[in-house]
Design an enzyme around this catalytic site. Sequence first.
Site, PDB file in Angstrom:
ATOM      1  N   LYS A  29       1.028  -1.198   0.003  1.00 57.44           N
ATOM      2  CA  LYS A  29       0.111   0.110   0.141  1.00 57.44           C
ATOM      3  C   LYS A  29       1.021   1.266   0.133  1.00 57.44           C
ATOM      4  O   LYS A  29       0.654   2.239  -0.613  1.00 57.44           O
ATOM      5  CB  LYS A  29      -0.978   0.122   1.342  1.00 57.44           C
ATOM      6  CG  LYS A  29      -1.807  -1.078   1.241  1.00 57.44           C
ATOM      7  CD  LYS A  29      -2.937  -0.992   2.513  1.00 57.44           C
ATOM      8  CE  LYS A  29      -2.295  -0.779   3.933  1.00 57.44           C
ATOM      9  NZ  LYS A  29      -1.491  -1.991   4.418  1.00 57.44           N
ATOM     10  N   ARG A 104      -9.421   0.415   9.123  1.00 60.79           N
ATOM     11  CA  ARG A 104      -8.929  -0.969   9.297  1.00 60.79           C
ATOM     12  C   ARG A 104     -10.118  -1.582  10.035  1.00 60.79           C
ATOM     13  O   ARG A 104     -10.034  -2.798  10.627  1.00 60.79           O
ATOM     14  CB  ARG A 104      -7.700  -0.774  10.388  1.00 60.79           C
ATOM     15  CG  ARG A 104      -6.398  -0.947   9.730  1.00 60.79           C
ATOM     16  CD  ARG A 104      -5.555  -0.755  10.615  1.00 60.79           C
ATOM     17  NE  ARG A 104      -4.178  -1.110  10.337  1.00 60.79           N
ATOM     18  CZ  ARG A 104      -3.107  -0.778   9.710  1.00 60.79           C
ATOM     19  NH1 ARG A 104      -3.183   0.425   9.390  1.00 60.79           N
ATOM     20  NH2 ARG A 104      -2.238  -1.588   9.442  1.00 60.79           N
ATOM     21  N   ARG A 143      11.516  -7.020   4.805  1.00 63.32           N
ATOM     22  CA  ARG A 143      11.516  -5.472   5.081  1.00 63.32           C
ATOM     23  C   ARG A 143      11.978  -5.166   6.636  1.00 63.32           C
ATOM     24  O   ARG A 143      12.784  -3.979   6.891  1.00 63.32           O
ATOM     25  CB  ARG A 143      10.195  -4.921   5.190  1.00 63.32           C
ATOM     26  CG  ARG A 143       9.991  -3.007   5.345  1.00 63.32           C
ATOM     27  CD  ARG A 143       8.448  -2.888   5.055  1.00 63.32           C
ATOM     28  NE  ARG A 143       7.653  -2.934   6.349  1.00 63.32           N
ATOM     29  CZ  ARG A 143       6.215  -2.811   6.342  1.00 63.32           C
ATOM     30  NH1 ARG A 143       5.802  -2.381   5.360  1.00 63.32           N
ATOM     31  NH2 ARG A 143       5.685  -3.052   7.409  1.00 63.32           N
ATOM     32  N   ARG A 149      11.441  -0.897  12.238  1.00 59.57           N
ATOM     33  CA  ARG A 149      10.327  -0.906  12.909  1.00 59.57           C
ATOM     34  C   ARG A 149      10.027  -1.990  13.967  1.00 59.57           C
ATOM     35  O   ARG A 149      10.323  -3.139  13.464  1.00 59.57           O
ATOM     36  CB  ARG A 149       9.260  -1.208  11.643  1.00 59.57           C
ATOM     37  CG  ARG A 149       8.586   0.087  10.959  1.00 59.57           C
ATOM     38  CD  ARG A 149       7.646  -0.083   9.754  1.00 59.57           C
ATOM     39  NE  ARG A 149       6.518  -0.817  10.446  1.00 59.57           N
ATOM     40  CZ  ARG A 149       5.248  -0.811   9.784  1.00 59.57           C
ATOM     41  NH1 ARG A 149       5.276  -0.093   8.555  1.00 59.57           N
ATOM     42  NH2 ARG A 149       4.332  -0.925  10.180  1.00 59.57           N
ATOM     43  N   ARG A 160      -0.274  -9.132  13.533  1.00 62.72           N
ATOM     44  CA  ARG A 160      -0.770  -8.192  12.668  1.00 62.72           C
ATOM     45  C   ARG A 160      -1.726  -8.814  11.640  1.00 62.72           C
ATOM     46  O   ARG A 160      -2.684  -8.328  11.127  1.00 62.72           O
ATOM     47  CB  ARG A 160       0.348  -7.267  11.969  1.00 62.72           C
ATOM     48  CG  ARG A 160       0.927  -6.206  12.943  1.00 62.72           C
ATOM     49  CD  ARG A 160       2.275  -5.871  12.730  1.00 62.72           C
ATOM     50  NE  ARG A 160       2.383  -5.025  11.323  1.00 62.72           N
ATOM     51  CZ  ARG A 160       3.368  -4.910  10.634  1.00 62.72           C
ATOM     52  NH1 ARG A 160       4.475  -5.534  11.027  1.00 62.72           N
ATOM     53  NH2 ARG A 160       3.305  -4.028   9.335  1.00 62.72           N
TER      54      ARG A 160
HETATM   55  P1  AMP Z   1       0.968   0.580   9.098  1.00 60.78           P
HETATM   56  O1  AMP Z   1       2.078   1.285   8.954  1.00 60.78           O
HETATM   57  O2  AMP Z   1      -0.070   0.949   8.440  1.00 60.78           O
HETATM   58  O3  AMP Z   1       1.185  -0.998   8.897  1.00 60.78           O
HETATM   59  O4  AMP Z   1       0.432   0.651  10.752  1.00 60.78           O
HETATM   60  C1  AMP Z   1       1.311   0.160  11.587  1.00 60.78           C
HETATM   61  C2  AMP Z   1       0.477   0.196  12.986  1.00 60.78           C
HETATM   62  O5  AMP Z   1       0.028   1.561  13.413  1.00 60.78           O
HETATM   63  C3  AMP Z   1      -0.547  -0.904  12.838  1.00 60.78           C
HETATM   64  O6  AMP Z   1      -0.250  -2.301  13.266  1.00 60.78           O
HETATM   65  C4  AMP Z   1      -1.575  -0.351  14.143  1.00 60.78           C
HETATM   66  O7  AMP Z   1      -0.923  -0.836  15.320  1.00 60.78           O
HETATM   67  C5  AMP Z   1      -1.467   1.120  14.097  1.00 60.78           C
HETATM   68  N1  AMP Z   1      -2.461   1.589  13.388  1.00 60.78           N
HETATM   69  C6  AMP Z   1      -2.137   2.175  11.809  1.00 60.78           C
HETATM   70  N2  AMP Z   1      -3.423   2.449  11.203  1.00 60.78           N
HETATM   71  C7  AMP Z   1      -4.385   2.481  12.178  1.00 60.78           C
HETATM   72  C8  AMP Z   1      -5.674   2.340  12.382  1.00 60.78           C
HETATM   73  N3  AMP Z   1      -6.465   2.915  11.128  1.00 60.78           N
HETATM   74  N4  AMP Z   1      -6.383   2.020  13.150  1.00 60.78           N
HETATM   75  C9  AMP Z   1      -5.612   1.280  14.477  1.00 60.78           C
HETATM   76  N5  AMP Z   1      -4.412   1.296  14.535  1.00 60.78           N
HETATM   77  C10 AMP Z   1      -3.700   1.618  13.290  1.00 60.78           C
END
Ligand code: AMP
Length: 204
Positions: A29, A104, A143, A149, A160
């Site tokens: 994404k 999400r 990654r 991260r 996740r």
């Molecule tokens: P991402 O970079 O999109 O993979 O997000 C990393 C982490 O941020 C996720 O595993 C969640 O812990 C948190 N996070 C990001 N976006 C959301 C969301 N829309 N709702 C809840 N948690 C989020």
Amino acid sequence: MLKIKIKDLKNIQKQMINIVIFGAPGSGKGTQSERIVEKYGFAHISTGDVLRNEIKKDSELGKTAKNYISKGQLIPDSLMTDILASVYDSLCPCKGVIFDGFPRTIPQAESLNKLLAERKESVTAMIELNVPQDELISRLIERGKTSGRSDDNKETIKQRLSVYENQTSPLMDWYEKQGKSHSIDGLGSMDRIFNDICKVLDTL
Ligand code: AMP
């Protein structure tokens, strides 16, 4: 009478393109969003990036977010919705927005609809990047070697992906029922995937 009609027409022309880019962690994404931004000049809202920035700043929000992110859990919906609204208003109105990592959950998708409706906007389309689970795991592990991260490790990746399966994937049906869902094969060259995304965006 005529004046009102011209005003309405202008409002229609001003409608923004609001795209939800959707998929499991590791589906690409972020990478594809960057290319969309470059080609179409849309704003990019990555909620993950917003949270990681807050963690870097060691803000109160960052401290809260860190607890959830490091465990691979979702930040509570109401908090996420407030964050999204403030980021959205700092960037818009603009030509278009790519929502990356939001919504999400179904309550988040409902909040997004509400937030957009209050601004006379709506979700234009949802584009799903479809990638098989074994490929997601190997991409995320790869990654993790360079991303730094805290959630790109085997244990958290598993968590996740299970959160995605249980809480996020029901959104596919949700958008499908609204006739807004477009599924793209997320396996293969980045150029081919981007090309498929462009084909969808060019019809909107
Ligand atoms: P991402 O970079 O999109 O993979 O997000 C990393 C982490 O941020 C996720 O595993 C969640 O812990 C948190 N996070 C990001 N976006 C959301 C969301 N829309 N709702 C809840 N948690 C989020």
